[in-house]
Design a protein around this motif. Sequence first.
Motif, PDB file in Angstrom:
ATOM      1  N   TYR A  29       0.860  -1.182   0.000  1.00 12.49           N
ATOM      2  CA  TYR A  29       0.000   0.000   0.000  1.00 12.49           C
ATOM      3  C   TYR A  29       0.897   1.232   0.000  1.00 12.49           C
ATOM      4  O   TYR A  29       2.087   1.150   0.331  1.00 12.49           O
ATOM      5  N   TYR A  30       0.312   2.384  -0.317  1.00 12.86           N
ATOM      6  CA  TYR A  30       1.151   3.543  -0.605  1.00 12.86           C
ATOM      7  C   TYR A  30       0.590   4.809   0.030  1.00 12.86           C
ATOM      8  O   TYR A  30      -0.583   4.898   0.382  1.00 12.86           O
ATOM      9  N   ARG A  31       1.494   5.784   0.120  1.00 15.26           N
ATOM     10  CA  ARG A  31       1.122   7.106   0.612  1.00 15.26           C
ATOM     11  C   ARG A  31       2.093   8.089  -0.001  1.00 15.26           C
ATOM     12  O   ARG A  31       3.301   8.049   0.269  1.00 15.26           O
ATOM     13  N   VAL A  32       1.598   8.995  -0.866  1.00 13.55           N
ATOM     14  CA  VAL A  32       2.488   9.831  -1.670  1.00 13.55           C
ATOM     15  C   VAL A  32       2.016  11.278  -1.653  1.00 13.55           C
ATOM     16  O   VAL A  32       0.818  11.556  -1.621  1.00 13.55           O
ATOM     17  N   PRO A  33       2.938  12.223  -1.677  1.00 19.33           N
ATOM     18  CA  PRO A  33       2.551  13.638  -1.696  1.00 19.33           C
ATOM     19  C   PRO A  33       2.069  14.109  -3.061  1.00 19.33           C
ATOM     20  O   PRO A  33       1.305  15.073  -3.159  1.00 19.33           O
ATOM     21  N   THR A  34       2.542  13.473  -4.134  1.00 23.16           N
ATOM     22  CA  THR A  34       2.107  13.777  -5.498  1.00 23.16           C
ATOM     23  C   THR A  34       1.944  12.453  -6.237  1.00 23.16           C
ATOM     24  O   THR A  34       2.477  11.427  -5.807  1.00 23.16           O
ATOM     25  N   PRO A  35       1.233  12.435  -7.353  1.00 24.00           N
ATOM     26  CA  PRO A  35       1.051  11.172  -8.086  1.00 24.00           C
ATOM     27  C   PRO A  35       2.388  10.534  -8.444  1.00 24.00           C
ATOM     28  O   PRO A  35       3.335  11.212  -8.861  1.00 24.00           O
ATOM     29  N   LEU A  36       2.445   9.232  -8.283  1.00 22.73           N
ATOM     30  CA  LEU A  36       3.653   8.453  -8.580  1.00 22.73           C
ATOM     31  C   LEU A  36       3.301   7.373  -9.589  1.00 22.73           C
ATOM     32  O   LEU A  36       2.328   6.634  -9.412  1.00 22.73           O
ATOM     33  N   THR A  37       4.092   7.280 -10.635  1.00 23.95           N
ATOM     34  CA  THR A  37       3.897   6.262 -11.671  1.00 23.95           C
ATOM     35  C   THR A  37       5.203   5.514 -11.879  1.00 23.95           C
ATOM     36  O   THR A  37       6.279   6.109 -11.842  1.00 23.95           O
ATOM     37  N   GLU A  38       5.094   4.207 -12.108  1.00 28.88           N
ATOM     38  CA  GLU A  38       6.256   3.410 -12.488  1.00 28.88           C
ATOM     39  C   GLU A  38       5.891   2.553 -13.684  1.00 28.88           C
ATOM     40  O   GLU A  38       4.864   1.859 -13.681  1.00 28.88           O
ATOM     41  N   LEU A  39       6.737   2.598 -14.712  1.00 31.62           N
ATOM     42  CA  LEU A  39       6.573   1.777 -15.898  1.00 31.62           C
ATOM     43  C   LEU A  39       7.762   0.834 -16.004  1.00 31.62           C
ATOM     44  O   LEU A  39       8.916   1.280 -15.955  1.00 31.62           O
ATOM     45  N   PHE A  40       7.479  -0.431 -16.136  1.00 29.46           N
ATOM     46  CA  PHE A  40       8.500  -1.473 -16.257  1.00 29.46           C
ATOM     47  C   PHE A  40       8.316  -2.159 -17.605  1.00 29.46           C
ATOM     48  O   PHE A  40       7.192  -2.517 -17.984  1.00 29.46           O
ATOM     49  N   PHE A  41       9.419  -2.346 -18.311  1.00 33.21           N
ATOM     50  CA  PHE A  41       9.368  -3.050 -19.604  1.00 33.21           C
ATOM     51  C   PHE A  41      10.604  -3.916 -19.749  1.00 33.21           C
ATOM     52  O   PHE A  41      11.713  -3.502 -19.384  1.00 33.21           O
ATOM     53  N   LYS A  42      10.407  -5.118 -20.290  1.00 35.25           N
ATOM     54  CA  LYS A  42      11.533  -5.993 -20.597  1.00 35.25           C
ATOM     55  C   LYS A  42      11.156  -6.890 -21.771  1.00 35.25           C
ATOM     56  O   LYS A  42      10.020  -7.384 -21.840  1.00 35.25           O
ATOM     57  N   THR A  43      12.098  -7.085 -22.664  1.00 37.00           N
ATOM     58  CA  THR A  43      11.836  -7.939 -23.820  1.00 37.00           C
ATOM     59  C   THR A  43      11.711  -9.393 -23.381  1.00 37.00           C
ATOM     60  O   THR A  43      12.285  -9.810 -22.373  1.00 37.00           O
ATOM     61  N   ALA A  44      10.956 -10.152 -24.175  1.00 41.19           N
ATOM     62  CA  ALA A  44      10.720 -11.564 -23.885  1.00 41.19           C
ATOM     63  C   ALA A  44      11.382 -12.409 -24.968  1.00 41.19           C
ATOM     64  O   ALA A  44      12.335 -11.969 -25.621  1.00 41.19           O
ATOM     65  N   PHE A  45      10.899 -13.614 -25.169  1.00 37.88           N
ATOM     66  CA  PHE A  45      11.484 -14.533 -26.131  1.00 37.88           C
ATOM     67  C   PHE A  45      10.516 -14.749 -27.293  1.00 37.88           C
ATOM     68  O   PHE A  45       9.494 -15.446 -27.134  1.00 37.88           O
ATOM     69  N   GLU A  46      10.813 -14.131 -28.438  1.00 41.07           N
ATOM     70  CA  GLU A  46      10.034 -14.332 -29.656  1.00 41.07           C
ATOM     71  C   GLU A  46       8.601 -13.820 -29.512  1.00 41.07           C
ATOM     72  O   GLU A  46       7.767 -14.437 -28.840  1.00 41.07           O
ATOM     73  N   GLN A  47       8.314 -12.729 -30.147  1.00 39.81           N
ATOM     74  CA  GLN A  47       6.952 -12.211 -30.274  1.00 39.81           C
ATOM     75  C   GLN A  47       6.293 -11.944 -28.914  1.00 39.81           C
ATOM     76  O   GLN A  47       5.282 -12.556 -28.576  1.00 39.81           O
TER      77      GLN A  47
END
Length: 674
Positions: free
Chosen positions: A155-173
């Motif tokens: 759970y979270y508590r933040v003074p301003t909006p916080l976003t996290e984007l995670f990306f990683k390539t996979a194996f074939e398509q």
Amino acid sequence: MFNMPKTFQLGKSHKMIKGVLACLFLCLCTFSNAQRRNPGDFGAPGGVGSPINKTAAPSKSKKTQDSENQEKANIKDYIIISHQNDTTYVDTTLTIQKEYKFNYLRRDNFGLMPFSNLGQTYNTQTFNFQNMGLMPNFGARARHFNYFEVEDINYYRVPTPLTELFFKTAFEQGQLVDSFITINTSPEFNFSIAYKGLRSLGKYQHILTSTGNFRFTSNYHTKNNRYNFRGHIVTQDLLNQENGGLRDSELDFFESGAPEYIDRSIFNPAFENAESILLGKRFHLEHDYELIKKDSLSKNAIKLGHIMSFEDKYFQFDQTSSATSYFGDAFVTSRIKDRATLENFYNKVYVSYSNNLLGDLQFSLSSNNYNYGYNQVVILQDNTIITNRLKGNILSAEGKYRKQYKGFELDGEFGLNISGDFEGNFINAKATFNLNEDIAASASLNHSSRAPNYNTLLYQSNYKLYNWQNNFNNIETQQLAFQLRYKQLANITVDLNTISDYVYFKEDQTSVEPYQIRPFQNSGTITYLRAKLENEIRLGKFALNNTVMYQNVQDDNNSINVPELITRNTFYFSSHLFKKAMYLQTGVTLNYFTEYYMNAYNPLLAEFYVQNDEEFGGFPRLDFFINAKIRQTRLFLKAEHFNSAFTGYNYYSAPNYPYRDFVVRFGVVWNFFM
């Protein structure tokens, strides 16, 4: 046997990813104006906290206030609250631990051997027998590595909006993404939305994975901090195509390393018409009210609380065309569909008492209403009747104690099933001593008695050999553990475990049919010792990070097989570049484990089982990585298993399941602060 309607279409998780990402960005834009306030209004980062009283200041223009908020926001104000109410803050640094956690599970997977495709299962090479549960687990444990349990939700508590984007390539398509946003609409109310999705075709035939984990959390507290609420909604669907691994006749071609076999798609797997899915949804709520609150006049506090959780999940194995001889004879010749379901409704009420001198005490009563099983009774050829349901209600009592005094901390917890069909109990005690900021030591003692997993007690399948109903004894475990930490130089943990009546899967040697995997109970006593050393040696901008584990098992029945030695060693260089605009980290990681009787995998059960016929292991895995951090963005590039072509093609994740070949993958973690 019965047929179930199909509820999941292949690639569903993959198709949802773009829509979910768009929704998260829309939420960010919509609510960004809802949080224009001074981060100082949120209190100390050590907990939920109440607003800080401040002297009224002259009014300022909205533009001036927004500018000051941007400047005053501190990373330590972005608070993460665990299931145990421990708090930390968002960490955007780039460390070697971030490299270890940049994977499908998003946690350090030391001691886990991944399969060739992302999103498949992991072969467990080390076991922790500390247990504080009173109910059996669902089963299909090989599918639960990426299943978010109650303890995995933050759970979270933040003074301003916080976003996290995670990306990683996979194996074939395919690709792996994990998108997250959290917002406080007021100092008292927070919510977060997250979605983790994966689609990966894989290098071998018929091993596509398509998974999705949606999480919604919320927490609230009144301005006087007497009433607190938090809860979450989680829905998960984890689909895997199953192929049974390579045929025995194909293994020599794989190990030969001949150029014509480097294209792994030409290998023939055991079968190509099966898939499994684990699907679950959970609604969880926790709230409490402080009847008596500690203040300058009172050293006591009394709190009443309630926890309610409902979870509905099922595991299903499908073969869409015909049955395969891999699992023996079947009741039907086509359209195999095995489904096990579990509904669990959990309620807990508790009272907590806190005193400055005595410490913190809590006593609770809880009920577990469970319903596990299948839709019909099975009668075998020998007239054995396999019932379809295990259902009932368990009433339990639990207690906790915690006391801190200067550098000493004592924690205790117990649980006991009072009534119901499943007996169970546990006791856990831990003492921690912080000599100073650099040195800490702890010792813990754990005893547990719990019923084995549901699928070992009752299982039904369209395959004749996979139907059983057992009345096993509880699994009894005792663990004595020690830990010593000295700065970042060394972290040593040792635990000694004794296990009685251990339940495990293995091939039935008395059966005339091959591949009949069944649960067995080891009536003897197992002694299991683990010792783990973590340390880092630094010399200027260079460092050597080491994780080494030694294991020893004394077991006459060989029901627990683990490698004697597991090691991970990373030699890396790190430095700021371009006038500290970028932080660079690059190095090489060696993973190695000694040969042992590696557990085999059964896709029908989604379980690993013990085999004592052939040893696997003894091969090195070398990874070269280059990571960089620019502001709040972390970039990851890795050449995985780059030594595969010159150290021999004898690497396996499980018998008949080859490990990954050399591959280059990249990814990014991007944090946004409004």
